[in-house]
Write a protein that holds these residues in place. Structure first.
Motif, PDB file in Angstrom:
ATOM      1  N   ASP A  34       0.796  -1.233   0.000  1.00  0.00           N
ATOM      2  CA  ASP A  34       0.000   0.000   0.000  1.00  0.00           C
ATOM      3  C   ASP A  34       0.824   1.276   0.000  1.00  0.00           C
ATOM      4  N   SER A  35       1.964   1.276   0.657  1.00  0.00           N
ATOM      5  CA  SER A  35       2.753   2.511   0.757  1.00  0.00           C
ATOM      6  C   SER A  35       3.740   2.693  -0.398  1.00  0.00           C
ATOM      7  N   ASP A  36       3.883   1.701  -1.255  1.00  0.00           N
ATOM      8  CA  ASP A  36       4.859   1.772  -2.345  1.00  0.00           C
ATOM      9  C   ASP A  36       4.246   2.355  -3.609  1.00  0.00           C
ATOM     10  N   GLN A  37       5.104   2.671  -4.575  1.00  0.00           N
ATOM     11  CA  GLN A  37       4.674   3.177  -5.872  1.00  0.00           C
ATOM     12  C   GLN A  37       5.211   2.290  -6.981  1.00  0.00           C
ATOM     13  N   LEU A  38       4.469   2.249  -8.080  1.00  0.00           N
ATOM     14  CA  LEU A  38       4.887   1.533  -9.273  1.00  0.00           C
ATOM     15  C   LEU A  38       5.216   2.571 -10.335  1.00  0.00           C
ATOM     16  N   CYS A  39       6.354   2.424 -10.980  1.00  0.00           N
ATOM     17  CA  CYS A  39       6.774   3.328 -12.044  1.00  0.00           C
ATOM     18  C   CYS A  39       6.843   2.528 -13.346  1.00  0.00           C
ATOM     19  N   MET A  40       5.896   2.787 -14.242  1.00  0.00           N
ATOM     20  CA  MET A  40       5.813   2.066 -15.508  1.00  0.00           C
ATOM     21  C   MET A  40       6.412   2.916 -16.617  1.00  0.00           C
ATOM     22  N   LEU A  41       7.203   2.293 -17.482  1.00  0.00           N
ATOM     23  CA  LEU A  41       7.799   2.946 -18.636  1.00  0.00           C
ATOM     24  C   LEU A  41       7.183   2.335 -19.887  1.00  0.00           C
ATOM     25  N   ILE A  42       6.595   3.192 -20.740  1.00  0.00           N
ATOM     26  CA  ILE A  42       5.887   2.714 -21.933  1.00  0.00           C
ATOM     27  C   ILE A  42       6.060   3.734 -23.052  1.00  0.00           C
ATOM     28  N   GLU A  43       5.940   3.295 -24.308  1.00  0.00           N
ATOM     29  CA  GLU A  43       6.181   4.224 -25.412  1.00  0.00           C
ATOM     30  C   GLU A  43       4.932   4.906 -25.937  1.00  0.00           C
ATOM     31  N   ARG A  44       3.784   4.657 -25.342  1.00  0.00           N
ATOM     32  CA  ARG A  44       2.562   5.372 -25.710  1.00  0.00           C
ATOM     33  C   ARG A  44       1.760   5.636 -24.441  1.00  0.00           C
ATOM     34  N   GLU A  45       0.988   6.698 -24.462  1.00  0.00           N
ATOM     35  CA  GLU A  45       0.224   7.038 -23.261  1.00  0.00           C
ATOM     36  C   GLU A  45      -0.882   6.007 -23.041  1.00  0.00           C
ATOM     37  N   PRO A  46      -0.927   5.402 -21.865  1.00  0.00           N
ATOM     38  CA  PRO A  46      -1.900   4.328 -21.596  1.00  0.00           C
ATOM     39  C   PRO A  46      -3.244   4.872 -21.096  1.00  0.00           C
ATOM     40  N   ARG A  47      -3.913   5.668 -21.929  1.00  0.00           N
ATOM     41  CA  ARG A  47      -5.160   6.316 -21.513  1.00  0.00           C
ATOM     42  C   ARG A  47      -6.213   5.353 -20.959  1.00  0.00           C
ATOM     43  N   PRO A  48      -6.422   4.177 -21.542  1.00  0.00           N
ATOM     44  CA  PRO A  48      -7.440   3.271 -20.972  1.00  0.00           C
ATOM     45  C   PRO A  48      -7.124   2.851 -19.533  1.00  0.00           C
ATOM     46  N   TYR A  58      -6.526   3.987  -7.155  1.00  0.00           N
ATOM     47  CA  TYR A  58      -5.138   4.385  -7.394  1.00  0.00           C
ATOM     48  C   TYR A  58      -5.073   5.790  -7.972  1.00  0.00           C
ATOM     49  N   GLY A  59      -4.009   6.500  -7.633  1.00  0.00           N
ATOM     50  CA  GLY A  59      -3.689   7.757  -8.264  1.00  0.00           C
ATOM     51  C   GLY A  59      -2.543   7.537  -9.226  1.00  0.00           C
ATOM     52  N   HIS A  60      -2.331   8.483 -10.121  1.00  0.00           N
ATOM     53  CA  HIS A  60      -1.217   8.347 -11.058  1.00  0.00           C
ATOM     54  C   HIS A  60      -0.724   9.718 -11.478  1.00  0.00           C
ATOM     55  N   ASN A  61       0.495   9.734 -11.967  1.00  0.00           N
ATOM     56  CA  ASN A  61       1.101  10.935 -12.539  1.00  0.00           C
ATOM     57  C   ASN A  61       1.888  10.498 -13.761  1.00  0.00           C
ATOM     58  N   THR A  62       1.597  11.107 -14.900  1.00  0.00           N
ATOM     59  CA  THR A  62       2.265  10.731 -16.145  1.00  0.00           C
ATOM     60  C   THR A  62       3.202  11.848 -16.585  1.00  0.00           C
ATOM     61  N   THR A  63       4.432  11.468 -16.920  1.00  0.00           N
ATOM     62  CA  THR A  63       5.436  12.402 -17.402  1.00  0.00           C
ATOM     63  C   THR A  63       5.915  11.937 -18.772  1.00  0.00           C
ATOM     64  N   ILE A  64       5.965  12.868 -19.726  1.00  0.00           N
ATOM     65  CA  ILE A  64       6.546  12.545 -21.030  1.00  0.00           C
ATOM     66  C   ILE A  64       8.037  12.832 -20.933  1.00  0.00           C
ATOM     67  N   LEU A  65       8.834  11.812 -21.170  1.00  0.00           N
ATOM     68  CA  LEU A  65      10.287  11.939 -21.085  1.00  0.00           C
ATOM     69  C   LEU A  65      10.839  12.480 -22.403  1.00  0.00           C
ATOM     70  N   PRO A  66      12.062  13.024 -22.395  1.00  0.00           N
ATOM     71  CA  PRO A  66      12.641  13.614 -23.608  1.00  0.00           C
ATOM     72  C   PRO A  66      12.741  12.650 -24.785  1.00  0.00           C
ATOM     73  N   ASP A  67      12.830  11.368 -24.524  1.00  0.00           N
ATOM     74  CA  ASP A  67      12.960  10.395 -25.618  1.00  0.00           C
ATOM     75  C   ASP A  67      11.605   9.847 -26.062  1.00  0.00           C
ATOM     76  N   TYR A  68      10.525  10.605 -25.811  1.00  0.00           N
ATOM     77  CA  TYR A  68       9.165  10.264 -26.231  1.00  0.00           C
ATOM     78  C   TYR A  68       8.632   9.000 -25.569  1.00  0.00           C
ATOM     79  N   LEU A  69       9.130   8.733 -24.391  1.00  0.00           N
ATOM     80  CA  LEU A  69       8.587   7.655 -23.575  1.00  0.00           C
ATOM     81  C   LEU A  69       7.692   8.271 -22.520  1.00  0.00           C
ATOM     82  N   TYR A  70       6.795   7.467 -22.006  1.00  0.00           N
ATOM     83  CA  TYR A  70       5.908   7.906 -20.932  1.00  0.00           C
ATOM     84  C   TYR A  70       6.289   7.171 -19.661  1.00  0.00           C
ATOM     85  N   GLU A  71       6.431   7.940 -18.577  1.00  0.00           N
ATOM     86  CA  GLU A  71       6.684   7.377 -17.256  1.00  0.00           C
ATOM     87  C   GLU A  71       5.405   7.602 -16.450  1.00  0.00           C
ATOM     88  N   VAL A  72       4.796   6.508 -16.021  1.00  0.00           N
ATOM     89  CA  VAL A  72       3.551   6.594 -15.263  1.00  0.00           C
ATOM     90  C   VAL A  72       3.828   6.080 -13.857  1.00  0.00           C
TER      91      VAL A  72
END
Length: 81
Positions: A34-48, A58-72
């Motif tokens: 419960d207290s931990d976070q998951l950091c997912m790296l993907i090449e397209r925004e996982p809107r669904p 769950y809450g989430h925060n999505t960041t677009i990285l300089p190499d066009y990857l998404y960090e969620v």
């Protein structure tokens, strides 16, 4: 409660075809403390995924990285008081 510091768990789903990234992140969340976070790296925004996360507390925060990857970053929200 334990005194352990929250941990960040990494999940790299780059190169996987749908629905495998969604399946992998949901499996990882099943065992995420419960207290931990998951950091997912993907090449397209996982809107669904966002609606599923909100529906399941769950809450989430999505960041677009300089190499066009998404960090969620995903975490369990505190229950409403």
């Amino acid at each position: 409660m334990s005194g352990a510091a929250p941990r960040l768990h990494h999940l790299d789903v780059r190169g996987l075809e749908p629905p495998e990234p969604m399946e992998r992140v949901l499996e990882a969340l099943d065992s995420l403390p419960d207290s931990d976070q998951l950091c997912m790296l993907i090449e397209r925004e996982p809107r669904p995924l966002y609606r599923i996360l909100a529906h399941n507390g769950y809450g989430h925060n999505t960041t677009i990285l300089p190499d066009y990857l998404y960090e969620v970053r995903i975490w369990r929200r505190a229950p409403d008081a």
